[in-house]
Write an enzyme that holds these catalytic residues in place. Structure first.
Site, PDB file in Angstrom:
ATOM      1  N   LYS A  38     -69.729  11.108  36.138  1.00 46.72           N
ATOM      2  CA  LYS A  38     -70.243   9.909  35.444  1.00 46.72           C
ATOM      3  C   LYS A  38     -71.334   9.246  36.290  1.00 46.72           C
ATOM      4  O   LYS A  38     -72.395   8.885  35.797  1.00 46.72           O
ATOM      5  CB  LYS A  38     -69.121   8.881  35.237  1.00 46.72           C
ATOM      6  N   HIS A  95     -54.571  36.580  16.736  1.00 40.90           N
ATOM      7  CA  HIS A  95     -55.689  37.482  16.487  1.00 40.90           C
ATOM      8  C   HIS A  95     -56.864  37.157  17.393  1.00 40.90           C
ATOM      9  O   HIS A  95     -57.984  37.601  17.142  1.00 40.90           O
ATOM     10  CB  HIS A  95     -56.089  37.411  15.011  1.00 40.90           C
ATOM     11  N   GLU A 117     -55.431  15.993  33.102  1.00 42.27           N
ATOM     12  CA  GLU A 117     -55.961  14.767  33.716  1.00 42.27           C
ATOM     13  C   GLU A 117     -54.864  14.086  34.553  1.00 42.27           C
ATOM     14  O   GLU A 117     -55.148  13.372  35.503  1.00 42.27           O
ATOM     15  CB  GLU A 117     -56.500  13.807  32.643  1.00 42.27           C
ATOM     16  N   LYS A 176     -60.228   1.586  26.225  1.00 42.71           N
ATOM     17  CA  LYS A 176     -59.398   0.784  27.115  1.00 42.71           C
ATOM     18  C   LYS A 176     -60.278  -0.135  27.968  1.00 42.71           C
ATOM     19  O   LYS A 176     -60.047  -1.332  28.050  1.00 42.71           O
ATOM     20  CB  LYS A 176     -58.557   1.714  28.002  1.00 42.71           C
ATOM     21  N   GLY A 217     -54.874   5.555  29.654  1.00 45.82           N
ATOM     22  CA  GLY A 217     -55.669   6.014  28.508  1.00 45.82           C
ATOM     23  C   GLY A 217     -54.993   7.163  27.761  1.00 45.82           C
ATOM     24  O   GLY A 217     -54.867   7.156  26.544  1.00 45.82           O
ATOM     25  N   ARG A 218     -54.530   8.161  28.495  1.00 43.34           N
ATOM     26  CA  ARG A 218     -53.960   9.346  27.837  1.00 43.34           C
ATOM     27  C   ARG A 218     -52.523   9.123  27.377  1.00 43.34           C
ATOM     28  O   ARG A 218     -51.889  10.038  26.862  1.00 43.34           O
ATOM     29  CB  ARG A 218     -54.082  10.566  28.757  1.00 43.34           C
ATOM     30  N   GLU A 240     -70.139   6.810  26.363  1.00 48.47           N
ATOM     31  CA  GLU A 240     -70.138   7.557  25.092  1.00 48.47           C
ATOM     32  C   GLU A 240     -69.720   6.637  23.942  1.00 48.47           C
ATOM     33  O   GLU A 240     -70.369   6.563  22.909  1.00 48.47           O
ATOM     34  CB  GLU A 240     -69.156   8.745  25.151  1.00 48.47           C
TER      35      GLU A 240
HETATM   36  O1  F6P Z   1     -62.996  10.045  31.449  1.00 46.12           O
HETATM   37  C1  F6P Z   1     -61.693   9.712  31.654  1.00 46.12           C
HETATM   38  C2  F6P Z   1     -61.191   8.521  30.889  1.00 46.12           C
HETATM   39  O2  F6P Z   1     -61.144   7.436  31.743  1.00 46.12           O
HETATM   40  C3  F6P Z   1     -59.845   8.823  30.281  1.00 46.12           C
HETATM   41  O3  F6P Z   1     -58.813   8.703  31.170  1.00 46.12           O
HETATM   42  C4  F6P Z   1     -59.810   7.878  29.149  1.00 46.12           C
HETATM   43  O4  F6P Z   1     -58.825   8.237  28.235  1.00 46.12           O
HETATM   44  C5  F6P Z   1     -61.215   8.012  28.625  1.00 46.12           C
HETATM   45  O5  F6P Z   1     -61.997   8.156  29.783  1.00 46.12           O
HETATM   46  C6  F6P Z   1     -61.729   6.890  27.785  1.00 46.12           C
HETATM   47  O6  F6P Z   1     -61.682   5.669  28.435  1.00 46.12           O
HETATM   48  P1  F6P Z   1     -61.774   4.296  27.660  1.00 46.12           P
HETATM   49  O7  F6P Z   1     -60.625   4.219  26.717  1.00 46.12           O
HETATM   50  O8  F6P Z   1     -61.728   3.239  28.704  1.00 46.12           O
HETATM   51  O9  F6P Z   1     -63.082   4.284  26.904  1.00 46.12           O
END
Ligand code: F6P
Length: 533
Positions: free
Chosen positions: A509, A381, A349, A203, A263-264, A209
């Site tokens: 972060k 289990h 979240e 987003k 995002g979620r 990452e």
């Molecule tokens: O770490 C939290 C977050 O901001 C989430 O809410 C989001 O889904 C994820 O990181 C990834 O963010 P982006 O889509 O901006 O890379």
């Protein structure tokens, strides 16, 4: 929650009802199951195995009314800026709006843009699937790699797995999310650059990452096919066009979405591109339409017949009155095995918050519970021991399709028997006397009976919901996910928190960015003794 009229009434209800056993309620009222079961487009939702009677339920509805839930629902659907700390509208529902009605943000209809991107996804996914859009060396792109994390990973990851039966035969999907180089290495070792489409999903397009993984994959591709190949093998899904272009992805290869999509809550947007490629755009649209059906239901059904509202209120009943701060989601469907991880982000979240909308710190009530789960029967289990005999009850959501995608001997009958048995066992339990009688009937002597009867007894009275789907189609899956979204929203309304921000992920972060150059020997930092060491 501050002790309002509705809360005071619920506290009284709790005192009145605390000793009541569900099994007695069923014995007293043969119509209980029917009374507390709702149907929605191929879903049967049975919430009768919960600790409530009519008095409790009415008090819970009053709590929802006291928080003006109906108005808050309208605020969300109509584009009000209910994400107050980020000053944003919350309109994942517009992404699955097929009503032809406009949805306004700041006076502007967002639907034309949404429809434009939907059409672009439709065209592109078809072109990849039928080989019109090919790799740099002319090969068909059959290996789809989604690079994203959090909401830019978990939704597509869970949904593509859930709809595996609908995948095109020659297409495979891979997901890289973790910054651990193993995630990248493992996927790259299985794919062929000539046939690979990388989808960089972020987003913000700033997430370390995702950008690190995307750079590594880009380098890998360039080493194999040269710089020019990037245009045929990389697309981006983002709200940040500038950062996408700076990264080296052509603006034409970008599928946009907007800051009113959290995002979620984004799998319904361009973030769903890997889903559309894997299962075809028509199935992706069916997923959206299932969610739209849940939206219509949530927006129009009265509180008493509203599935997400009931899910939310019962959750609050346990969380804030029984002080049970956890719940489990157990899909009895192998294809849904990643649903609990997806729901963890959605719920935790969104509602893992301790500051109210009126800017007060919450000290006197509990907000979001911890969620865990896994696929039945596997988890029977592993952690079901605790569900049955742990010192605290854990409310459970059981999810099962009536008909399997893979009819195979008696497997599905056994699966069904198990889910029904677990819900019944949790509710009914087994008294020490019943356990003793069983031991005697099995010929055990009195010393053994005494030694084992408590260990073999079950408290029971442990709540669960049952979600029975006719079949787990794209439509049904869309509906299921959206029901959980609205449950989480409803709870946020009652807890008076902003369910749509996520400031809690920031501090870690920040510190990681500070520590990184220190690990590389380029800076010295002040830390506590443990971190420094
Ligand atoms: O770490 C939290 C977050 O901001 C989430 O809410 C989001 O889904 C994820 O990181 C990834 O963010 P982006 O889509 O901006 O890379």
């Amino acid at each position: 929650m501050a002790v309002s009229n509705a809360v005071a009434a619920l506290l009284n209800e709790y005192q009145r009802f605390a000793e009541t056993e569900m099994k007695n309620l069923f014995a007293q009222d043969p119509a209980r199951a029917e009374k507390y079961t709702l149907s929605l487009e191929g879903l049967t939702f049975d919430y009768s195995k919960n600790r409530f009677d009519e008095g409790v339920l009415q008090a819970l509805f009053n709590l929802a009314r006291e928080h003006h839930l109906a108005e808050r629902i309208e605020d969300m659907f109509s584009g009000k800026k209910i994400n107050v700390t980020e000053n944003r509208a919350v309109l994942h529902t517009a992404l699955r709006n097929f009503s032809g009605q406009p949805v306004l943000v700041d006076g502007e209809d967002v639907m034309p843009e949404i429809i434009r991107v939907r059409n672009k996804m439709k065209e592109f996914s078809a072109a990849v699937r039928n080989g019109l859009f090919r790799g740099a060396t002319g090969k068909k792109l059959t290996q789809i790699v989604n690079i994203g994390i959090g909401g830019s990973d978990l939704g597509p990851y869970m949904v593509t797995a859930a709809l595996k039966k609908y995948w095109a035969e020659d297409i495979s999907c891979h997901f890289i999310s973790n910054i651990d180089g193993t995630a990248c290495a493992e996927v790259l070792s299985r794919i062929n650059p000539e046939e690979t489409l990388f989808i960089v999903a972020s987003k913000t397009f700033t997430t370390i990452e995702t950008l690190t993984n995307a750079r590594t994959c880009r380098e890998w591709l360039i080493n194999a096919l040269g710089e020019k190949a990037v245009a045929n093998h990389f697309v981006a899904l983002s709200t940040n066009a500038k950062a996408v272009v700076e990264f080296g992805i052509d603006a034409n290869n970008m599928f946009e979405f907007w800051d009113f999509v959290g995002g979620r809550y984004s799998l319904w947007s361009a973030i769903g591109l890997s889903i559309a490629i894997a299962v075809g755009y028509d199935n992706f649209e069916a997923l959206l339409k299932g969610a739209e059906a849940a939206d219509r239901h949530f927006r129009t059904a009265p509180l008493e017949k509203n599935i997400p509202v009931l899910m939310a209120l019962l959750g609050i009943w346990y969380n804030d009155f029984y002080n049970i701060h956890r719940y489990a989601v157990i899909p009895y469907d192998q294809y849904l095995k990643f649903l609990p991880s997806y729901l963890q982000q959605l719920d935790m979240e969104s509602n893992g918050k301790s500051v109210r909308l009126d800017n007060r710190k919450i000290t006197d009530y509990a907000t979001g519970p911890a969620l865990f789960g896994g696929a039945g029967t596997d988890v029977q289990h592993s952690f079901f021991q605790l569900l049955h005999q742990g010192t605290e009850p854990v409310p459970v959501d059981f999810i099962i399709p009536a008909v399997s995608h893979n009819e195979c001997g008696k497997h599905h009958q056994i699966l069904l028997a198990n889910v029904l048995a677990q819900a019944e066992a949790l509710m009914k339990g087994k008294t020490p006397d019943e356990a003793a009688a069983e031991l005697r009937a099995a010929g055990k002597d009195e010393a053994t009976v005494e030694k084992l009867k408590l260990n073999k007894s079950f408290d029971g009275n442990r709540p669960s919901n049952m979600f029975l789907f006719d079949k787990m189609t794209p439509f049904a899956l869309g509906m299921l996910i959206a029901l959980y979204e609205h449950k989480v929203f409803t709870q946020g309304v009652i807890w008076e928190i902003d369910s749509f921000d996520q400031w809690g992920v920031e501090l870690g972060k920040q510190l990681a960015l500070k520590i990184l150059p220190e690990l590389e020997g380029q800076a010295n930092g002040e830390h506590d003794g443990s971190t420094g060491a």
